[in-house]
Write an enzyme that holds these catalytic residues in place. Sequence first.
Site, PDB file in Angstrom:
ATOM      1  CD  GLU A  99     -27.857 -31.879  22.142  1.00 33.25           C
ATOM      2  OE1 GLU A  99     -28.628 -32.077  22.922  1.00 33.25           O
ATOM      3  OE2 GLU A  99     -26.770 -32.841  21.935  1.00 33.25           O
TER       4      GLU A  99
ATOM      5  CD  GLU B  88     -21.085 -33.996  25.184  1.00 32.34           C
ATOM      6  OE1 GLU B  88     -20.614 -33.247  23.966  1.00 32.34           O
ATOM      7  OE2 GLU B  88     -22.341 -34.445  25.115  1.00 32.34           O
TER       8      GLU B  88
HETATM    9  C1  BGC Z   1     -26.561 -33.627  25.716  1.00 35.18           C
HETATM   10  C2  BGC Z   1     -26.185 -34.071  27.045  1.00 35.18           C
HETATM   11  C3  BGC Z   1     -27.482 -34.679  27.691  1.00 35.18           C
HETATM   12  C4  BGC Z   1     -27.708 -35.852  26.744  1.00 35.18           C
HETATM   13  C5  BGC Z   1     -28.628 -37.124  27.418  1.00 35.18           C
HETATM   14  C6  BGC Z   1     -26.593 -34.860  25.075  1.00 35.18           C
HETATM   15  O1  BGC Z   1     -27.011 -34.507  23.707  1.00 35.18           O
HETATM   16  O2  BGC Z   1     -25.554 -32.686  25.072  1.00 35.18           O
HETATM   17  O3  BGC Z   1     -25.523 -33.122  28.044  1.00 35.18           O
HETATM   18  O4  BGC Z   1     -27.559 -34.904  28.951  1.00 35.18           O
HETATM   19  O5  BGC Z   1     -27.629 -35.597  25.481  1.00 35.18           O
HETATM   20  O6  BGC Z   1     -28.930 -37.857  26.366  1.00 35.18           O
END
Ligand code: BGC
Length: 712
Positions: free
Chosen positions: A334, A599
């Site tokens: 990401e 997270e």
């Molecule tokens: C991210 C998040 C993000 C989210 C929203 C994720 O894959 O890592 O931090 O805000 O998607 O859907």
Amino acid sequence: MLDNTKWIIHPQNKLHEPVTFIKRLELSNKVKRATLKITSLGCYYATIDGERVGDFILAPGFTSRKRVQCQSYDVTKMLKQGSILEVTVGDGWYLGKINFNAPKTDKKALIAELEIVYKDGTHCLITTDQDWLVKKDKLRFAELYDGEIYDALFEDTPVNAQVYKHDKTLIVKQQGEYIKEQETLTPVSIFTAPNGDTIVDFGQNLTGYFEIELNASAGDRVAFTVCEELDKNGNFYNENYRDARACFEYICKDGYNKYKPRLAFWGFRYMRIDSFPVQITKDNIRAIVVHSSIKRTGYLDSSSPLLNKLFSNIIWGQRGNFLDIPTDCPQRDERQGWTGDATVFCKTASYNFDVERFFEKWLTDMSLDQGKTGYIPHVIPQTLAWDWATAETSGAVWGDSATIIPYQMYLTYASKHILKSQYPTMCRYIGYIESVTTDKYLWTGCGQFGDWLALDAHEGSYRGASSDDFIASVFYYNSVCILARTAKILGKGYKRHEAKAQKILSKIRATFPEPKTQTECTLSLYFGITEDKPTIAKRLADMIIENDTRLKTGFVGTPFLLHALSQNGYTELAYELLLQEKFPSWLYSVKQGATTIWEHWDGKNEKGEFWSRDMNSFNHYAYGSVADWVYEVACGIHTVESAPGFERVLISPTPTKKLAHLNAKLQTRHGTIISKWYNEGEKTHYEITTPVPATIIIDGKVYEKEEGTYHF
Ligand code: BGC
């Protein structure tokens, strides 16, 4: 910019394969001044006679595809007759896998001009053109997600570069902070895991790369793979990197080898040694921490070692994720500028570090990438190409980055110029909400992220139990309020925004009279929705207490939870949540050995098992937003809306007997604010330093003070 020069490419341009452009510099006289202006499609690494030009890592940075920043370097001292200028260009953000939107036709390209002023007053301009040579680099592979492969033995025969027709109006001056190497860490240990792997532990989850140093024979191979956490048996685990290979490979030349990566970065704490020609020791390897050059401004310290570790983890979370853009995480596939994460963290971020210029650049990219209908893409720069991401929609909180972040910059730094430049983006964003909502004066009926990752989520969902429509409507209301305040500050008509905000507020009150979840109650209190604060505050407190004094909130509720409690007479309960050590809590992750912010509350359970490979970063800063409560409420340092940027300050600490002491230090544009308190027997002592006129409130008593240090 760069009007007299041309984009150039390698005639056989291949994805993930860096190329090096070469120019021999013929000088006709003694050099008085030489300036290299340069940028690339991809990331570049420039040297003159083997010495690096400048210290901007991963230049030219990560921007919207609608612009590319150009850097300017003074290279006067580096030039001599016959000097060789070499520029290696790799995929970077522009062409790498991270950019799902990158058109297949775009190529790695370089554009540069070297302006030389000679001592005799004559000038010369060396520009990129087909006379430059280009070759495949020893860096055989470079990809942000996958890592690097460098072959010290590789040689390629240079060919002439090709001119590449590409828009030059994209080129703009460097706007953001430079990304730089910040710190070097030596391994805390090198050990053999139960399964026989050799593992290097740097003791800290960090973002950056590493440097190797060894004597070897030609063809010897060095190879690593990195990870953030070990599994419950103490073995290497990196399934949570998903499709990011995060590898490193280096083929040695004969004799002494020293190398650090040039066109990639990794998020890691541990490193598995997949191949090393000699017995690896701490002298062979170090980690280099890399991030945007933001200046540290905020410091917190308490009598609790666990809390201090949490403060440290919050700082490391920010350092690991402020790499040109605010990323969600630095390790897996990401590393994107997820807007919601930045929205909830921006206040804490602006106290910990000076992030004005950092966010100004990112907000400029937001304006450029804002959709025609006014929607704010979920990530900035907009790189996503999945169906839901290209559906041209915004989600509440994520989209509200358009209003909340500029306004926070105004509060912390008095950045009126940011409000001014972002005002049209704010207006268009509100217009977007109005064009999609199913109910005038609410934001309803649209796809939302909800209270992302809250613990009251239904089985199999990432979205908490709180009502999407309620959350979206509250943030719509908040954004219209910010728009009204911004219009007023800028001297524009604001009354209609204020009137609209009032209508939204009434409609929310009528439609959602009974907040139910922890997050719904929190938002209802914090954003002034409820007209019966005592009842809703009690409801929130009861829910927390019934849950064994533990939270259930996700990305949306968590940043406001402690504020909602302390603003409504439940400061002690807020402290209990802050100091809670049982799962789920901030200190739970600390007790599990976290060195950054996770997270998920449940990233790793008490048995050491991981939540899921799917979405389990150990370096995601969102929950680190709790630090703003510590600065503002526990230590009491508040911005004053009528004198932003700490031209004045309100200091009203709220101590607890649960800690022996707590200190906050904040370096503002007007000087350093210090708020300390400590307990001695029944008494609490305060020491407050203010560089500006301050309103200080101690135990309910109000003192108006000029700059100075005061004891209470
Ligand atoms: C991210 C998040 C993000 C989210 C929203 C994720 O894959 O890592 O931090 O805000 O998607 O859907």
